[in-house]
Design a protein around this motif. Structure first.
Motif, mmCIF file in Angstrom:
data_model
loop_
_atom_site.group_PDB
_atom_site.id
_atom_site.type_symbol
_atom_site.label_atom_id
_atom_site.label_comp_id
_atom_site.label_asym_id
_atom_site.label_seq_id
_atom_site.Cartn_x
_atom_site.Cartn_y
_atom_site.Cartn_z
ATOM 1 N N ALA A 178 4.517 0.969 -13.056
ATOM 2 C CA ALA A 178 5.318 0.393 -12.073
ATOM 3 C C ALA A 178 4.164 -0.223 -10.848
ATOM 4 C CB ALA A 178 6.142 1.120 -11.231
ATOM 5 N N ALA A 179 3.125 0.682 -10.538
ATOM 6 C CA ALA A 179 2.477 0.264 -9.475
ATOM 7 C C ALA A 179 1.405 -0.981 -9.969
ATOM 8 C CB ALA A 179 1.354 1.662 -9.276
ATOM 9 N N ILE A 180 1.067 -0.679 -11.299
ATOM 10 C CA ILE A 180 0.318 -1.968 -11.692
ATOM 11 C C ILE A 180 1.083 -3.244 -11.578
ATOM 12 C CG2 ILE A 180 -0.797 -2.639 -13.895
ATOM 13 C CD1 ILE A 180 -1.582 0.129 -14.636
ATOM 14 N N GLY A 181 2.310 -3.196 -12.127
ATOM 15 C CA GLY A 181 3.094 -4.435 -11.891
ATOM 16 C C GLY A 181 3.347 -4.598 -10.527
ATOM 17 N N LEU A 182 3.437 -3.906 -9.559
ATOM 18 C CA LEU A 182 3.260 -4.293 -7.945
ATOM 19 C C LEU A 182 2.028 -5.063 -7.871
ATOM 20 C CD1 LEU A 182 5.075 -1.193 -6.419
ATOM 21 C CD2 LEU A 182 6.023 -3.685 -6.760
ATOM 22 N N VAL A 185 0.891 -1.108 -0.124
ATOM 23 C CA VAL A 185 -0.036 0.029 -0.055
ATOM 24 C C VAL A 185 0.815 1.329 -0.069
ATOM 25 C CG1 VAL A 185 -1.779 1.338 1.305
ATOM 26 C CG2 VAL A 185 -1.804 -1.147 1.129
ATOM 27 N N ILE A 186 1.855 1.125 0.831
ATOM 28 C CA ILE A 186 2.793 2.408 0.756
ATOM 29 C C ILE A 186 3.494 2.672 -0.450
ATOM 30 C CG2 ILE A 186 4.849 3.234 2.069
ATOM 31 C CD1 ILE A 186 4.080 1.917 4.553
ATOM 32 N N SER A 187 4.011 1.498 -1.088
ATOM 33 C CA SER A 187 4.787 1.568 -2.050
ATOM 34 C C SER A 187 3.904 2.380 -3.267
ATOM 35 C CB SER A 187 5.144 0.231 -2.782
ATOM 36 O OG SER A 187 6.182 -0.254 -1.716
ATOM 37 N N VAL A 188 2.665 1.658 -3.614
ATOM 38 C CA VAL A 188 1.756 2.276 -4.594
ATOM 39 C C VAL A 188 1.385 3.415 -4.230
ATOM 40 C CG1 VAL A 188 -0.549 1.907 -5.452
ATOM 41 C CG2 VAL A 188 0.695 0.106 -5.070
ATOM 42 N N ALA A 189 1.037 4.088 -3.026
ATOM 43 C CA ALA A 189 0.685 5.459 -2.861
ATOM 44 C C ALA A 189 1.965 6.392 -3.094
ATOM 45 C CB ALA A 189 0.433 5.475 -1.247
ATOM 46 N N LEU A 208 -3.403 -10.422 -5.536
ATOM 47 C CA LEU A 208 -4.627 -9.936 -4.933
ATOM 48 C C LEU A 208 -5.996 -9.992 -5.561
ATOM 49 C CD1 LEU A 208 -3.185 -6.127 -4.125
ATOM 50 C CD2 LEU A 208 -3.363 -8.128 -2.452
ATOM 51 N N ALA A 209 -7.111 -10.404 -4.781
ATOM 52 C CA ALA A 209 -8.364 -10.190 -5.542
ATOM 53 C C ALA A 209 -8.836 -8.954 -6.356
ATOM 54 C CB ALA A 209 -9.247 -10.942 -4.692
ATOM 55 N N ALA A 210 -9.830 -9.160 -6.910
ATOM 56 C CA ALA A 210 -10.348 -7.729 -7.679
ATOM 57 C C ALA A 210 -10.802 -6.877 -6.814
ATOM 58 C CB ALA A 210 -11.411 -8.167 -8.756
ATOM 59 N N PHE A 211 -11.309 -7.300 -5.652
ATOM 60 C CA PHE A 211 -12.104 -6.510 -4.762
ATOM 61 C C PHE A 211 -10.923 -5.772 -3.798
ATOM 62 C CE2 PHE A 211 -11.661 -10.342 -2.201
ATOM 63 C CZ PHE A 211 -11.219 -9.778 -1.115
ATOM 64 N N GLN A 212 -9.861 -6.262 -3.812
ATOM 65 C CA GLN A 212 -8.575 -5.692 -3.196
ATOM 66 C C GLN A 212 -7.825 -4.596 -4.195
ATOM 67 O OE1 GLN A 212 -6.863 -9.438 -2.180
ATOM 68 N NE2 GLN A 212 -6.883 -8.834 0.086
ATOM 69 N N TRP A 213 -7.387 -5.057 -5.221
ATOM 70 C CA TRP A 213 -6.757 -3.995 -6.180
ATOM 71 C C TRP A 213 -7.619 -3.095 -6.703
ATOM 72 C CZ3 TRP A 213 -8.279 -3.924 -11.225
ATOM 73 C CH2 TRP A 213 -8.696 -5.389 -11.925
ATOM 74 N N GLY A 218 -7.848 4.846 -5.787
ATOM 75 C CA GLY A 218 -7.280 5.496 -4.930
ATOM 76 C C GLY A 218 -6.043 6.190 -5.684
ATOM 77 N N TYR A 219 -5.275 5.472 -6.437
ATOM 78 C CA TYR A 219 -4.067 5.959 -7.147
ATOM 79 C C TYR A 219 -4.526 7.083 -7.932
ATOM 80 C CZ TYR A 219 0.204 5.811 -9.872
ATOM 81 O OH TYR A 219 1.383 6.287 -10.466
ATOM 82 N N ASN A 220 -5.532 6.690 -8.697
ATOM 83 C CA ASN A 220 -5.923 7.885 -9.668
ATOM 84 C C ASN A 220 -6.531 9.032 -8.902
ATOM 85 O OD1 ASN A 220 -5.967 6.978 -12.757
ATOM 86 N ND2 ASN A 220 -6.361 5.154 -11.397
#
Length: 218
Positions: free
Chosen positions: A136-140, A6-10, A146-151, A157-159
């Motif tokens: 890079a975030a999509i790669g992570l 979560v921290i990496s994607v954020a 992760l399940a769809a309801f998680q990613w 949130g990324y967008n």
């Protein structure tokens, strides 16, 4: 869900806020639009964020096997050295990336709602090819199983984070009104003169990520 993920994607999302295009268009609207500022700015930002969101979904659904294969390939020593060299090249390039010298950012000729949609599509088309942090975030996310309801919420949130600077400028404009006029004009000129700076920072950070991720397999 892994907190480190979560921290990496954020963090990558915050890096993506450096895009001067959306900020430049927002400043232009704040300086020139009076009656329908909220609706037109909203249409523009929603268009950009929605297109990126749909791109992310398409990649997550259709390219997860590709990312898995890429992760396996990276363990090869030759590929790791190639990745390391590419990272070094990007890192060095970041110090020499030329700054644009134009005096003004491109401005929309029309502020009609359809023009805002077209401007959002244009912004997306120009920048999506260089959206290295987003990929890079999509790669992570893709390699984290992760399940769809998680990613899906993480992708949304990324967008949302990606369009936060224009939203913050809009809120400050509502609160401060005319006192922001000179500041916005100066910021507009600064963005126009230093558009290359954002790209240089992205090249630097992505280069370092590639370097450190390849060290384990050298």
């Amino acid at each position: 869900m892994d907190l480190q993920l979560v921290i990496s994607v954020a963090g990558l999302a915050l890096l993506d806020t450096l895009s001067p295009a959306t900020i430049g268009v927002t400043i232009y609207l704040l300086l020139t639009e009076k009656k329908q500022l909220l609706s037109r700015l909203s249409i523009y930002l929603i268009t950009v964020a929605l297109l990126y969101f749909l791109t992310g979904i398409a990649l997550m659904l259709g390219m997860d096997m590709l990312f898995t294969a890429a992760a396996t390939i990276l363990q090869n020593r030759i590929i790791s050295w190639s990745t390391f060299i590419i990272g070094m090249i990007l890192f060095i390039m970041s110090f020499y990336y030329p700054e644009k010298k134009q005096k003004q950012l491109p401005q929309p000729k029309s502020k009609q709602k359809i023009a805002m949609v077209a401007l959002g599509v244009t912004t997306y088309a120009i920048e999506v090819g260089t959206a290295v942090p987003y990929f890079a975030a999509i790669g992570l996310l893709s390699t984290s199983e992760l399940a769809a309801f998680q990613w899906l919420p993480m992708l949304a949130g990324y967008n949302l984070i990606m369009v936060l600077p224009p939203l913050i400028l809009f809120i400050l404009h509502l609160l401060l009104g005319r006192t922001m006029q000179r500041s916005l004009e100066k910021l507009q000129m600064t963005l126009a003169k230093h558009t290359g700076s954002a790209v240089s920072w992205i090249l630097c950070i992505v280069g370092l990520v590639l370097i450190f991720n390849s060290l384990d397999y050298l």
